[in-house]
Design a protein around this motif. Structure first.
Motif, PDB file in Angstrom:
ATOM      1  N   GLU A 102       0.967  -0.596  -0.092  1.00 58.23           N
ATOM      2  CA  GLU A 102      -0.003   0.329   0.032  1.00 58.23           C
ATOM      3  C   GLU A 102       0.611   1.152  -0.099  1.00 58.23           C
ATOM      4  O   GLU A 102       0.325   2.684  -0.636  1.00 58.23           O
ATOM      5  CB  GLU A 102      -1.236  -0.561   1.528  1.00 58.23           C
ATOM      6  N   GLU A 103       1.687   1.211   0.267  1.00 52.98           N
ATOM      7  CA  GLU A 103       2.791   1.970   0.354  1.00 52.98           C
ATOM      8  C   GLU A 103       3.430   2.446  -0.131  1.00 52.98           C
ATOM      9  O   GLU A 103       3.776   3.640  -1.031  1.00 52.98           O
ATOM     10  CB  GLU A 103       4.214   2.450   2.103  1.00 52.98           C
ATOM     11  N   GLN A 116       2.210   6.603  -7.365  1.00 51.30           N
ATOM     12  CA  GLN A 116       0.901   7.314  -7.589  1.00 51.30           C
ATOM     13  C   GLN A 116       1.285   9.089  -7.422  1.00 51.30           C
ATOM     14  O   GLN A 116       1.106   9.386  -8.054  1.00 51.30           O
ATOM     15  CB  GLN A 116      -0.079   7.473  -6.800  1.00 51.30           C
ATOM     16  N   ARG A 117       1.701   9.341  -6.376  1.00 55.12           N
ATOM     17  CA  ARG A 117       2.055  10.407  -5.893  1.00 55.12           C
ATOM     18  C   ARG A 117       3.143  10.958  -6.879  1.00 55.12           C
ATOM     19  O   ARG A 117       3.230  11.973  -7.770  1.00 55.12           O
ATOM     20  CB  ARG A 117       3.315  10.379  -4.855  1.00 55.12           C
ATOM     21  N   ILE A 118       4.215  10.356  -7.512  1.00 56.02           N
ATOM     22  CA  ILE A 118       5.290  10.662  -8.984  1.00 56.02           C
ATOM     23  C   ILE A 118       4.513  10.273  -9.579  1.00 56.02           C
ATOM     24  O   ILE A 118       4.369  11.670 -10.507  1.00 56.02           O
ATOM     25  CB  ILE A 118       6.571   9.835  -8.460  1.00 56.02           C
ATOM     26  N   SER A 119       3.895   9.740 -10.416  1.00 57.54           N
ATOM     27  CA  SER A 119       3.128   9.364 -11.323  1.00 57.54           C
ATOM     28  C   SER A 119       2.289  10.941 -11.429  1.00 57.54           C
ATOM     29  O   SER A 119       2.250  11.167 -12.749  1.00 57.54           O
ATOM     30  CB  SER A 119       1.833   8.327 -11.539  1.00 57.54           C
ATOM     31  N   ASN A 120       1.017  11.199 -10.425  1.00 58.98           N
ATOM     32  CA  ASN A 120       0.239  12.679 -10.888  1.00 58.98           C
ATOM     33  C   ASN A 120       1.159  14.004 -10.744  1.00 58.98           C
ATOM     34  O   ASN A 120       0.246  15.661 -10.435  1.00 58.98           O
ATOM     35  CB  ASN A 120      -0.302  12.419  -9.473  1.00 58.98           C
ATOM     36  N   SER A 121       2.576  13.763 -10.469  1.00 62.18           N
ATOM     37  CA  SER A 121       3.747  14.835  -9.906  1.00 62.18           C
ATOM     38  C   SER A 121       3.712  16.013 -10.609  1.00 62.18           C
ATOM     39  O   SER A 121       3.195  15.563 -12.242  1.00 62.18           O
ATOM     40  CB  SER A 121       4.703  14.444  -9.735  1.00 62.18           C
ATOM     41  N   LYS A 122       2.992  17.498 -10.943  1.00 63.91           N
ATOM     42  CA  LYS A 122       2.711  18.524 -11.728  1.00 63.91           C
ATOM     43  C   LYS A 122       4.176  17.544 -13.027  1.00 63.91           C
ATOM     44  O   LYS A 122       3.856  17.799 -14.008  1.00 63.91           O
ATOM     45  CB  LYS A 122       3.433  19.632 -11.033  1.00 63.91           C
ATOM     46  N   ILE A 153       3.441   8.120 -17.040  1.00 60.31           N
ATOM     47  CA  ILE A 153       4.568   7.185 -16.857  1.00 60.31           C
ATOM     48  C   ILE A 153       3.903   5.727 -16.397  1.00 60.31           C
ATOM     49  O   ILE A 153       3.076   5.839 -16.054  1.00 60.31           O
ATOM     50  CB  ILE A 153       5.520   7.461 -16.045  1.00 60.31           C
ATOM     51  N   PRO A 154       4.344   4.961 -17.401  1.00 58.78           N
ATOM     52  CA  PRO A 154       3.898   3.598 -16.827  1.00 58.78           C
ATOM     53  C   PRO A 154       4.506   3.093 -14.939  1.00 58.78           C
ATOM     54  O   PRO A 154       4.884   3.965 -14.835  1.00 58.78           O
ATOM     55  CB  PRO A 154       4.953   2.773 -17.241  1.00 58.78           C
ATOM     56  N   ARG A 155       3.267   2.610 -14.580  1.00 57.96           N
ATOM     57  CA  ARG A 155       3.199   2.646 -12.883  1.00 57.96           C
ATOM     58  C   ARG A 155       4.361   1.681 -13.322  1.00 57.96           C
ATOM     59  O   ARG A 155       5.901   1.591 -12.341  1.00 57.96           O
ATOM     60  CB  ARG A 155       2.057   1.707 -12.195  1.00 57.96           C
ATOM     61  N   LYS A 180      13.551   9.820  -8.651  1.00 57.06           N
ATOM     62  CA  LYS A 180      13.107  10.864  -8.894  1.00 57.06           C
ATOM     63  C   LYS A 180      14.353  11.413  -9.749  1.00 57.06           C
ATOM     64  O   LYS A 180      14.182  12.114 -11.313  1.00 57.06           O
ATOM     65  CB  LYS A 180      12.780  12.293  -7.688  1.00 57.06           C
ATOM     66  N   ALA A 181      15.252  11.817  -9.630  1.00 60.00           N
ATOM     67  CA  ALA A 181      16.562  11.340 -10.347  1.00 60.00           C
ATOM     68  C   ALA A 181      17.122  11.153 -11.877  1.00 60.00           C
ATOM     69  O   ALA A 181      16.887  10.970 -12.775  1.00 60.00           O
ATOM     70  CB  ALA A 181      18.017  11.929  -9.401  1.00 60.00           C
ATOM     71  N   LYS A 182      16.026   9.509 -11.329  1.00 56.74           N
ATOM     72  CA  LYS A 182      17.113   8.604 -12.437  1.00 56.74           C
ATOM     73  C   LYS A 182      15.229   9.030 -13.588  1.00 56.74           C
ATOM     74  O   LYS A 182      15.670   8.729 -14.146  1.00 56.74           O
ATOM     75  CB  LYS A 182      16.738   6.681 -11.794  1.00 56.74           C
ATOM     76  N   LEU A 183      14.186   8.668 -12.956  1.00 53.93           N
ATOM     77  CA  LEU A 183      13.405   9.568 -13.636  1.00 53.93           C
ATOM     78  C   LEU A 183      13.799  10.421 -15.156  1.00 53.93           C
ATOM     79  O   LEU A 183      12.224  11.005 -15.590  1.00 53.93           O
ATOM     80  CB  LEU A 183      11.368   9.297 -13.204  1.00 53.93           C
TER      81      LEU A 183
END
Length: 273
Positions: A4-5, A11-17, A24-26, A51-54
């Protein structure tokens, strides 16, 4: 960290501005997160590295295309069936991405070299394709070739599929992380243009892992000659990357230098093709 965590962070990263428009695929974010959580005692440090790698993987700094607007413009142009208008918009899309924009001056020679080696292959994988498929209306592309394109940028994939379906191109584009889920079907050849060096930043040995999983006879890998701003000559390092990646899997059949990239024509003998 429980499931869940994990899902909440993904989800938080995927929905970021920065990334929500790219969709981006899960699987990409989850893969990065699971790797980094195993390296860092603090979750916050792992998330920071994800986040840096993404940022490197998605590379928004290389792409200037407004995909919502582009989709509307492409639909309008394709509905008119005017060859010149189609060529113009495809050229404009290619110009919007750093990688393909650099290739435009020698684009026809680049693809002529490839198809001089392959003839008319029955099928091609375009791995981490970017906007490469928009070259099809602009060069002498074999009409009998099935084209399978993969990228993690969903709006880009939707744009490519619109091109394919409206022009009757035998092919499909799929939102897929090729390092998490390499294509398993067989193809005559594969393209991997200006991506292998960025894949290595994500995970050392990623290029070799990908090549060992592919069911293809030939792959064309291009790598940049110089850094983005032209300050550093990268040719020696990029050649070493190829040598290390194909050891025991295949051999370099030919190398062709272009003004901004080097193209490696590689035969794979890993027993899959």
């Amino acid at each position: 960290m429980n499931d869940e965590e994990l899902n909440q962070i993904v989800q938080r990263i995927s929905n970021s501005k920065k990334y929500h428009l790219m969709k981006i695929p899960r699987e990409t974010i989850l893969d990065l997160l699971q790797i980094e959580l195993g390296k860092h005692p603090k979750n916050a440090d792992a998330i920071k590295m994800v986040k840096a790698k993404l940022h490197n993987i998605a590379a928004p700094y290389l792409d200037k295309l407004d995909y919502a607007k582009a989709a509307q413009e492409l639909e309008q142009v394709l509905s008119n069936k005017d060859k010149k208008s189609i060529e113009d918009i495809c050229t404009r899309f290619l110009q919007a991405h750093h990688s393909t924009d650099e290739r435009i001056p020698y684009m026809k020679d680049f693809y002529a070299f490839i198809f001089d080696k392959t003839g008319s292959p029955c099928s091609i994988f375009d791995l981490a394709c970017g906007l490469n498929p928009f070259v099809i209306p602009l060069v002498e592309f074999p009409s009998s070739t099935s084209y399978f394109a993969y990228d993690i940028h969903k709006p880009r994939i939707e744009l490519i599929n619109s091109l394919f379906s409206n022009l009757g191109i035998d092919g499909t584009a799929e939102t897929r992380d090729i390092l998490v889920r390499p294509p398993q079907q067989k193809a005559a050849a594969a393209f991997l243009f200006k991506e292998a060096h960025r894949m290595e930043k994500r995970r050392k040995g990623a290029t070799r892992d990908l090549l060992s999983s592919l069911n293809v006879k030939y792959i064309f890998i291009s790598l940049p000659n110089r850094s983005i701003h032209g300050k550093y000559d990268l040719r020696k390092r990029m050649h070493r990357l190829i040598i290390d990646s194909i050891q025991g899997l295949g051999s370099i059949l030919e190398i062709k230098d272009f003004s901004s990239e080097t193209l490696f024509y590689i035969g794979l003998n890993n027993g899959k093709a």
